[in-house]
Design an enzyme around this catalytic site. Sequence first.
Site, short mmCIF file in Angstrom:
data_model
loop_
_atom_site.label_atom_id
_atom_site.label_comp_id
_atom_site.label_asym_id
_atom_site.label_seq_id
_atom_site.Cartn_x
_atom_site.Cartn_y
_atom_site.Cartn_z
N TYR A 1 1.23 -25.27 -14.90
CA TYR A 1 -0.12 -24.69 -14.93
C TYR A 1 -0.08 -23.24 -14.43
O TYR A 1 -0.85 -22.39 -14.85
CB TYR A 1 -1.10 -25.55 -14.13
CG TYR A 1 -2.55 -25.34 -14.51
CD1 TYR A 1 -3.00 -25.56 -15.82
CD2 TYR A 1 -3.49 -24.91 -13.57
CE1 TYR A 1 -4.32 -25.35 -16.17
CE2 TYR A 1 -4.81 -24.71 -13.91
CZ TYR A 1 -5.23 -24.94 -15.20
OH TYR A 1 -6.55 -24.74 -15.55
N SER B 1 -13.78 -29.48 -28.25
CA SER B 1 -14.02 -28.64 -27.08
C SER B 1 -14.98 -29.31 -26.10
O SER B 1 -15.99 -29.91 -26.50
CB SER B 1 -14.64 -27.30 -27.50
OG SER B 1 -13.73 -26.55 -28.27
N LYS C 1 -7.87 -20.26 -11.72
CA LYS C 1 -8.91 -21.26 -11.40
C LYS C 1 -9.31 -21.19 -9.93
O LYS C 1 -10.48 -21.43 -9.59
CB LYS C 1 -8.45 -22.67 -11.78
CG LYS C 1 -8.35 -22.93 -13.29
CD LYS C 1 -9.67 -22.75 -14.03
CE LYS C 1 -9.60 -23.31 -15.45
NZ LYS C 1 -10.80 -22.96 -16.25
N ALA D 1 -4.48 -18.19 -20.97
CA ALA D 1 -3.27 -17.53 -20.48
C ALA D 1 -2.29 -17.50 -21.65
O ALA D 1 -2.36 -18.36 -22.53
CB ALA D 1 -2.67 -18.29 -19.29
N GLY E 1 -17.54 -21.09 -25.34
CA GLY E 1 -16.28 -21.85 -25.31
C GLY E 1 -16.13 -22.98 -26.29
O GLY E 1 -15.25 -23.81 -26.15
P1 NAD Z 1 -10.91 -25.27 -25.82
O1 NAD Z 1 -9.66 -24.63 -26.32
O2 NAD Z 1 -11.69 -26.08 -26.76
O3 NAD Z 1 -11.87 -24.17 -25.15
C1 NAD Z 1 -11.41 -22.96 -24.60
C2 NAD Z 1 -12.32 -21.87 -25.11
O4 NAD Z 1 -12.01 -20.60 -24.52
C3 NAD Z 1 -12.18 -21.67 -26.64
O5 NAD Z 1 -13.42 -21.89 -27.26
C4 NAD Z 1 -11.78 -20.20 -26.78
O6 NAD Z 1 -12.35 -19.58 -27.90
C5 NAD Z 1 -12.36 -19.64 -25.49
N1 NAD Z 1 -11.80 -18.31 -25.19
C6 NAD Z 1 -10.50 -17.97 -24.96
N2 NAD Z 1 -10.40 -16.64 -24.81
C7 NAD Z 1 -11.66 -16.12 -24.95
C8 NAD Z 1 -12.20 -14.80 -24.91
N3 NAD Z 1 -11.43 -13.71 -24.70
N4 NAD Z 1 -13.54 -14.64 -25.09
C9 NAD Z 1 -14.33 -15.72 -25.30
N5 NAD Z 1 -13.87 -16.99 -25.37
C10 NAD Z 1 -12.55 -17.18 -25.19
O7 NAD Z 1 -10.42 -26.15 -24.57
P2 NAD Z 1 -11.25 -26.96 -23.45
O8 NAD Z 1 -10.27 -27.92 -22.90
O9 NAD Z 1 -12.54 -27.41 -23.97
O10 NAD Z 1 -11.45 -25.83 -22.33
C11 NAD Z 1 -12.71 -25.46 -21.82
C12 NAD Z 1 -12.65 -25.21 -20.33
O11 NAD Z 1 -12.35 -26.45 -19.67
C13 NAD Z 1 -11.58 -24.23 -19.87
O12 NAD Z 1 -12.10 -23.43 -18.82
C14 NAD Z 1 -10.50 -25.12 -19.33
O13 NAD Z 1 -9.72 -24.48 -18.36
C15 NAD Z 1 -11.34 -26.22 -18.72
N6 NAD Z 1 -10.64 -27.48 -18.44
C16 NAD Z 1 -9.98 -28.13 -19.43
C17 NAD Z 1 -9.33 -29.32 -19.14
C18 NAD Z 1 -8.54 -30.05 -20.19
O14 NAD Z 1 -7.67 -30.86 -19.81
N7 NAD Z 1 -8.79 -29.86 -21.47
C19 NAD Z 1 -9.38 -29.85 -17.84
C20 NAD Z 1 -10.10 -29.16 -16.85
C21 NAD Z 1 -10.73 -27.96 -17.17
O1 0WE Z 2 -7.22 -25.17 -18.22
C1 0WE Z 2 -6.57 -25.83 -19.01
C2 0WE Z 2 -6.02 -25.19 -20.26
C3 0WE Z 2 -5.70 -23.76 -20.02
C4 0WE Z 2 -4.99 -23.01 -21.12
C5 0WE Z 2 -4.26 -23.63 -22.13
C6 0WE Z 2 -3.61 -22.84 -23.09
C7 0WE Z 2 -2.75 -23.42 -24.17
C8 0WE Z 2 -2.55 -22.50 -25.34
C9 0WE Z 2 -5.05 -21.65 -21.08
N1 0WE Z 2 -4.41 -20.87 -21.98
C10 0WE Z 2 -3.71 -21.45 -22.98
N2 0WE Z 2 -3.06 -20.61 -23.86
C11 0WE Z 2 -2.45 -21.06 -24.97
O2 0WE Z 2 -1.82 -20.26 -25.72
N3 0WE Z 2 -6.34 -27.15 -18.73
C12 0WE Z 2 -6.83 -27.71 -17.47
C13 0WE Z 2 -5.55 -28.06 -19.60
C14 0WE Z 2 -4.14 -28.00 -19.11
O3 0WE Z 2 -3.35 -26.96 -19.44
C15 0WE Z 2 -2.14 -27.15 -18.80
C16 0WE Z 2 -2.19 -28.32 -18.03
C17 0WE Z 2 -3.49 -28.86 -18.21
C18 0WE Z 2 -4.03 -30.09 -17.58
C19 0WE Z 2 -1.00 -26.34 -18.81
C20 0WE Z 2 0.11 -26.76 -18.07
C21 0WE Z 2 0.07 -27.91 -17.31
C22 0WE Z 2 -1.09 -28.71 -17.28
#
Ligand code: NAD
Ligand code: 0WE
Length: 256
Positions: free
Chosen positions: A156, A19, A163, A95, A13
């Site tokens: 979301y 990230s 999730k 998504a 990831g």
């Molecule tokens: P990020 O975009 O840096 O990481 C998401 C990763 O998912 C990317 O590296 C992408 O390459 C990988 N990915 C997507 N499709 C894939 C596939 N088919 N095969 C392999 N890898 C794939 O964003 P992030 O915020 O670091 O997200 C990491 C995790 O943290 C996610 O599960 C996200 O839901 C969770 N999260 C994020 C937040 C936030 O606010 N950023 C909050 C809570 C949880």
């Molecule tokens: O889990 C996440 C991110 C999830 C995510 C975000 C994207 C953006 C770009 C999954 N798929 C995609 N696909 C894309 O094309 N979070 C917890 C961060 C996040 O995402 C949101 C949030 C929060 C917080 C989306 C809507 C509302 C709140």
Amino acid sequence: MGLVEGKKAIIFGVANEKSIAWAIAQALHKEGAKLAFTYAGEVLESRVRPLAEGIGSQLIIPCDVTRDEDIDSLFDKVNGAWGGVDILIHSIAFAKKEELKGRFVDTSREGFNLAMDISAYSLIALAKRAYPIMAGRKGSIVTMTYYGSEKVIPNYNVMGVAKAALEANVRYLSSDLGQDGIRVNAISAGPIRTLSAMGISGFREMLNHVETKSPLKRNVTAEDVARTALYLSSDLSSGITGEIIYVDAGYNIIGM
Ligand code: NAD
Ligand code: 0WE
């Protein structure tokens, strides 16, 4: 001696330096772990490779989690190089953009299946390959979740359902793999500005909301999350499995 000295970890990831997975990788590296990185697609390889090589990592392997053949060949390579693995960090979600706006009731079958496959099923797919080479090494699997699994967060949408499934996966996997000495936990992180948060309408308002309403009166950082991931990866958390640990500045405990 580092907290995870000599342990072998696979990091799923990392997309760029923002990230959450990259913050976790650095925390594990600082405490003595050896790391392997995966990336999904050539575009991401060009981002991940320099980061990974910068901390002396040799194993940088493609893995799109929707492809069983990618997962199989990744674990063959890692096992060939290390003869086992101790830590698996799952920090993956996806998504389609259209599904993260508008009415939840309009979620498409295809959009639902894709979000579930990448964001929830993938934890099972990885655990299935990991446990035979993790067994008997006090292994730890850590995944990333969000409060939208429990409460409705505007936009979301299908990710909230994915999730919820992911968190249930954590409980069922922890029950299954406990006999092999493997622990499975999730971190429920507050909102953090990463690539996955880009273009989410209202994200700035969410950050402001947490800053004013949370007990700690601030947002969390990827480094806050990484320290908890380090704890869950290390023997400091040896008695903890099947848990969802909040790293959200306390936001989830507030009623009003
Ligand atoms: P990020 O975009 O840096 O990481 C998401 C990763 O998912 C990317 O590296 C992408 O390459 C990988 N990915 C997507 N499709 C894939 C596939 N088919 N095969 C392999 N890898 C794939 O964003 P992030 O915020 O670091 O997200 C990491 C995790 O943290 C996610 O599960 C996200 O839901 C969770 N999260 C994020 C937040 C936030 O606010 N950023 C909050 C809570 C949880
Ligand atoms: O889990 C996440 C991110 C999830 C995510 C975000 C994207 C953006 C770009 C999954 N798929 C995609 N696909 C894309 O094309 N979070 C917890 C961060 C996040 O995402 C949101 C949030 C929060 C917080 C989306 C809507 C509302 C709140």
